[in-house]
Design an enzyme around this catalytic site. Structure first.
Site, PDB file in Angstrom:
ATOM      1  N   LEU A   1       7.945   1.124   0.670  1.00  0.00           N
ATOM      2  CA  LEU A   1       8.457   1.969  -0.394  1.00  0.00           C
ATOM      3  C   LEU A   1       7.566   1.785  -1.616  1.00  0.00           C
ATOM      4  CD1 LEU A   1      12.309   1.260  -0.168  1.00  0.00           C
ATOM      5  CD2 LEU A   1      11.211   3.477   0.231  1.00  0.00           C
ATOM      6  N   ASP A   2       7.315   2.869  -2.338  1.00  0.00           N
ATOM      7  CA  ASP A   2       6.554   2.768  -3.585  1.00  0.00           C
ATOM      8  C   ASP A   2       7.274   1.835  -4.546  1.00  0.00           C
ATOM      9  OD1 ASP A   2       4.728   4.600  -2.636  1.00  0.00           O
ATOM     10  OD2 ASP A   2       5.716   6.311  -3.587  1.00  0.00           O
ATOM     11  N   PRO A   3       6.548   1.209  -5.490  1.00  0.00           N
ATOM     12  CA  PRO A   3       7.214   0.371  -6.496  1.00  0.00           C
ATOM     13  C   PRO A   3       8.332   1.104  -7.234  1.00  0.00           C
ATOM     14  CG  PRO A   3       4.860  -0.008  -6.558  1.00  0.00           C
ATOM     15  CD  PRO A   3       5.069   1.129  -5.592  1.00  0.00           C
TER      16      PRO A   3
END
Length: 315
Positions: free
Chosen positions: A46-48
């Site tokens: 997952l992206d930050p």
């Protein structure tokens, strides 16, 4: 991604509710240290910016992580209208601002979602995605100012639903196949609306058989541990009880229970002819009939002959 350092061997899956602003790799390392685990890997970064369901596989469960990478996913997202960013999300530099149509209605948005995004669609992944080009993630190349041609890819949107419309924001629920970029959906929707858009919030609520109701945040987990007696064994037992079994990553596959002799054959790397009633050309979760122990993943060929595919070390 997998980390191998000294630690205790344990097998299972922890469903982490990833916090915002933390990379998936950092979240993995935090949980791995908390468990003092020998081996761990996450399944589908997952992206930050994003939050929500991030399955963490320990030990032998990592053998089945590809099935989670290939699994369908479900998300909640909030799109900010009127602003385009370089990364198509709230972390990126603003590149364009336009007024949001004053007469925008839910019916208009729902019509666009149905006509342009439902079913099999073609997407061009963002240069700020984790997709790799010659072994390098695109986002690393983009940060260096290197542009490469990104080929379109076909993905499946099973469900896309408008949940709410506000003055300059919309909430969506998206159930999709692997490899779908929610940022691309939001970016494309903004272009269709004529005002641009970017992802303000992204929250994953499903990965394959796993659902948000099963996950725990690292913060909640640490609070649970602080409430326990100051006893390392007690803490370790509590942590281990939270793990789902390694086979939960492939829970959608049928199970096959083997008698002692048949199980021994498979664990020795030998093949086994099964009864005619067993389906050919099929993957199976294998268990020992007598003990119920999980043996690993097996598959039958077109002739109905079973062989081991990914077997469990402790079996």
């Amino acid at each position: 991604m997998s980390l191998k350092t000294k630690g205790r061997p344990l097998d299972g899956v922890f469903l982490l509710d990833k916090a915002p602003g933390v990379s998936s790799n950092k979240a993995l390392q935090q949980l791995k240290r908390l468990y003092m685990a020998e081996k761990a890997g996450h399944t589908g970064a997952l992206d930050p910016l994003a939050t929500g369901l991030l399955p963490i596989c320990f030990g032998e469960a990592t053998k089945f992580s590809q099935y989670l990478l290939d699994a369908d996913k479900e998300y909640f997202t909030t799109a900010k209208l009127g602003i385009r960013t370089r990364t198509s999300d709230a972390d990126g530099e603003v590149v364009e601002e336009k007024p949001v149509p004053m007469d925008l209605t839910s019916a208009q948005i729902e019509d666009l979602l149905r006509r342009h995004f439902l079913g099999e669609i073609e997407q061009v992944p963002s240069m700020y995605s984790a997709l790799k080009h010659q072994g390098q993630p695109l986002y690393k190349l983009a940060r260096k100012g290197i542009e490469v041609e990104v080929k379109p890819r076909r993905v499946q949107i099973y469900e896309i639903e408008l949940l709410a419309l506000r003055a300059d924001e919309i909430d969506l629920r998206v159930f999709c196949s692997k490899g779908t970029y929610i940022r691309s959906i939001v970016e494309d929707l903004g272009m269709l609306l004529g005002c641009g858009a970017h992802v303000q919030r992204l929250h994953r609520i499903r990965t394959g058989q796993y659902h948000a109701a099963q996950m725990r945040s690292l913060e909640a987990l640490e609070a649970e541990l602080q409430a326990l007696p100051d006893d390392p064994q007690c803490i370790q037992n509590h942590l281990d009880q939270l793990l789902l079994p390694p086979w939960s990553a492939i829970a959608e596959l049928p199970e096959l229970r083997l008698e002692e002799e048949a199980a021994a054959f498979i664990l020795q790397g030998r093949r086994l002819r099964l009864d005619e009633g067993v389906a050919p050309s099929q993957e199976w979760r294998l268990f020992a009939q007598a003990t119920g122990a999980f043996l690993g993943l097996g598959e039958t060929n077109e002739a109905g002959i079973l062989k081991g595919k990914r077997l469990i070390r402790s079996a």
